[in-house]
Design an enzyme around this catalytic site. Structure first.
Site, short mmCIF file in Angstrom:
data_model
loop_
_atom_site.label_atom_id
_atom_site.label_comp_id
_atom_site.label_asym_id
_atom_site.label_seq_id
_atom_site.Cartn_x
_atom_site.Cartn_y
_atom_site.Cartn_z
N GLU A 1 -7.19 40.01 -12.04
CA GLU A 1 -7.25 40.13 -13.57
C GLU A 1 -6.38 41.00 -14.16
O GLU A 1 -6.82 42.23 -14.34
CB GLU A 1 -8.57 39.97 -14.19
N ASP B 1 -22.39 42.32 -2.07
CA ASP B 1 -22.58 41.11 -1.98
C ASP B 1 -22.14 40.51 -3.31
O ASP B 1 -22.87 40.38 -4.46
CB ASP B 1 -24.10 40.63 -1.89
N HIS C 1 -3.15 40.72 -22.58
CA HIS C 1 -3.27 39.80 -21.50
C HIS C 1 -1.72 39.30 -21.36
O HIS C 1 -1.30 39.11 -20.08
CB HIS C 1 -4.01 38.63 -21.75
#
Ligand code: ADP
Length: 419
Positions: free
Chosen positions: A108, A313, A409
Site C-alpha cells: 500500500e 500469523d 495516495h
C-alpha cells in the site's frame, strides 16, 4: 507409485506425469524441496502458460519452508519491505534513548510515508507512552452434555480438578502456564476457555497441544463427557469478537501521546478542533452507524505490514484490528491521542519468525528472546507495535482533517513520486 530418482531427467518425466494428471502435486516426496518446487512450477507453467520466474527466485531454506510452513511448496510471494522511525517509546521493554526503526512489509503506497510522519510527531511530542498486559493465549474446546444437570456436574468437576488439569497442560511445555479456565454453557454445550501465558511464543499451537492432552488424557476419561471440537469458537481465534474485546487475548496494548498546537500544525498540518471533529464523526459515529467492532481508522494496515515483516500469523489481523482510538482536548490547542488494542496475538519465536527475512527484521527491532526472561521479547514487540500503530493512526486521522488522503495516495500510491 514408482519411487522417484532425484535426477534432472526424471524431473521432466515428473512434469509430464503431473500435467497428464497421473501424479498429484503432493506426490513428490522423494525429491528435495527445491526440486519438488521446480517440478511444481514447471508443471504450472506448462498447464497455464504462465511464467513463474519470480515465484521461483528465493534465498530461504526450501527444506524448512516445505516441511514446517507450506505444503506443496513452489516458491515465494515477495512483498516490498520499507522502514519507518525512529520511534521514541516511553515503555517498559525499550530504553528511553533507543532509536527504534520498524521494518514494514506492504503493497500500500503512502502507508509507510504516513506512519513516518506520525513518528515525527511522536518525536516532537517527546515519545509515545506504551503499556502492555500479557493477557495470554486462549483455546476453548466445546463439550456435549445431556443438559443442564450434567453441565453443572461437569463444570464443577473441572473447577475441583484444576490442579490436575494444570499439571497435564503445563507438562506439555516449560514455557506454558495455565492462567485460568473460564466455562460458558447453554443447551447441551459447554465451552472451557483455557488461558495460557506462553513466554515469547504467540502460543496458539502450544495452547492447542496442551488442551488436546488435557481433554483426551484427563477430562473425557474422568467425566465421560465428549469433546466435540478442540476449538469451539469461544477461543476466539482469527475472528473479531466481543469476548476478546472485553477479556483480551494475546497482548493488550495501550499507547498514547499528548500533542501541542505547534506539533499538530507543523508535523500534521492539522489542529485540535479538526482532529476532535474527525474522531467524533468518523471513529465514533461512523463506527456506530456501521455496527463496527473497531472504533479506529486503520489499525489493520499497520498490523498487517508488521505481521508480514516479522513473521506473525497474518490471519490474526482479523481480531487484532479491533480497538478504540481516543482523542481529547488538552488546553486550548493541544490533544491527548491514544490507541487501545485488546486482542493482539504475537510472538518473537515460533511460526514465521524463523524465516530468513523475518529474522533479519526482528534483529533490526532488537527482538531476541532472553533465556533468563522468557516473555520479554514478545512484550517488547507489543510495545513497538503499539507505538507504530499510534503513529499510523495519528497521521491518517490528520490526513483526513487536511484533505491529504487522496492526494497522498495519488502521489505515493500511483507511482508519481518515489520517497
Ligand atoms: P505457537 O505455539 O506460538 O503457535 P510454535 O508451535 O512454533 O508456535 O511453538 C513455539 C515453540 O517455541 C515451542 O516449541 C516452545 O517450546 C519454543 N520456545 C523456545 N523459546 C521459547 C520462549 N522463550 N518462549 C516460548 N516458547 C519458546
Amino acid at each position: 507409485m514408482d519411487p522417484i530418482k532425484d535426477t534432472t531427467d526424471n524431473l521432466d518425466a515428473l512434469v509430464e506425469d503431473l500435467v497428464a494428471g497421473r501424479r498429484r502435486f503432493h506426490e513428490l516426496k522423494a525429491l528435495s524441496a527445491e526440486d519438488a518446487a521446480t517440478v511444481r512450477r514447471r508443471t504450472l507453467a506448462k498447464m497455464k502458460d504462465a511464467s513463474l520466474e519470480h515465484i521461483g527466485s528465493f534465498s530461504l531454506d526450501a527444506e524448512r519452508a516445505a516441511t514446517r510452513h507450506c505444503e506443496n511448496f513452489m516458491g515465494v510471494a515477495q512483498i516490498p519491505m520499507g522502514i519507518t522511525g525512529p520511534i521514541p517509546i516511553l515503555g517498559e521493554h525499550v530504553d528511553e534513548d533507543e532509536d527504534i526503526y520498524v521494518p514494514l512489509a506492504t503493497t500500500e503506497g503512502a502507508l509507510i510515508a504516513s506512519i513516518s510522519r506520525g513518528c515525527r510527531a511522536l518525536r516532537e511530542a517527546g515519545g509515545a507512552v506504551v503499556r502492555v498486559d500479557d493477557v495470554g493465549m486462549t483455546r476453548a474446546p466445546v463439550f456435549r452434555t445431556g443438559g443442564v444437570e450434567e453441565t453443572r456436574r461437569f463444570t464443577r468437576w473441572v473447577t475441583e480438578h484444576e490442579a490436575e488439569i494444570r499439571a497435564v497442560v503445563e507438562g506439555t511445555s516449560r514455557f506454558l502456564k495455565l492462567e485460568n479456565i473460564r466455562p460458558q454453557s447453554f443447551g447441551s454445550s459447554v465451552y472451557l476457555r483455557f488461558t495460557f501465558s506462553s513466554g515469547d511464543a504467540m502460543g496458539m499451537n502450544m495452547a492447542t497441544i496442551a488442551c488436546d492432552r488435557a481433554v483426551h488424557e484427563l477430562i473425557e476419561p474422568e467425566t465421560g463427557v465428549t469433546c466435540v471440537a478442540l476449538s469451539g469458537n469461544f477461543c476466539v481465534d482469527k475472528k473479531p469478537s466481543a469476548i476478546n474485546f472485553l477479556e483480551g487475548r494475546g497482548k493488550r496494548v495501550f499507547a498514547e501521546v499528548v500533542l501541542d498546537g505547534n506539533t499538530l500544525r507543523q508535523c500534521l498540518k492539522s489542529s485540535a478542533s479538526s482532529m476532535l471533529e474527525v474522531q467524533y464523526r468518523k471513529n465514533m459515529l461512523g463506527s456506530i452507524a456501521a455496527g463496527a467492532m473497531g472504533f479506529n481508522a486503520h489499525y489493520a494496515n499497520v498490523l498487517a505490514a508488521f505481521f508480514i515483516a516479522t513473521g506473525q500469523d497474518l490471519a490474526q489481523v482479523a481480531e487484532g484490528a479491533m480497538g478504540v482510538t481516543c482523542v481529547e482536548a488538552r488546553g486550548p490547542e493541544g490533544i491527548f491521542f491514544s490507541v487501545f488494542m485488546p486482542d493482539l496475538p504475537l510472538g518473537a519465536v515460533g511460526g514465521g519468525t524463523v524465516l530468513e527475512t523475518q529474522r533479519e527484521a526482528l534483529e533490526v527491532l532488537g527482538i531476541t528472546p532472553r533465556a533468563d526472561n522468557p516473555g520479554w521479547a514478545s512484550m517488547r514487540m507489543a510495545e513497538i507495535l503499539g507505538a507504530t500503530v499510534l503513529a499510523g493512526e495519528l497521521s491518517l486521522m490528520a490526513a483526513f482533517t487536511s484533505g491529504d488522503l487522496a492526494r497522498a495516495h495519488e502521489r505515493l500510491g500511483r507511482g508519481k513520486e518515489r520517497l
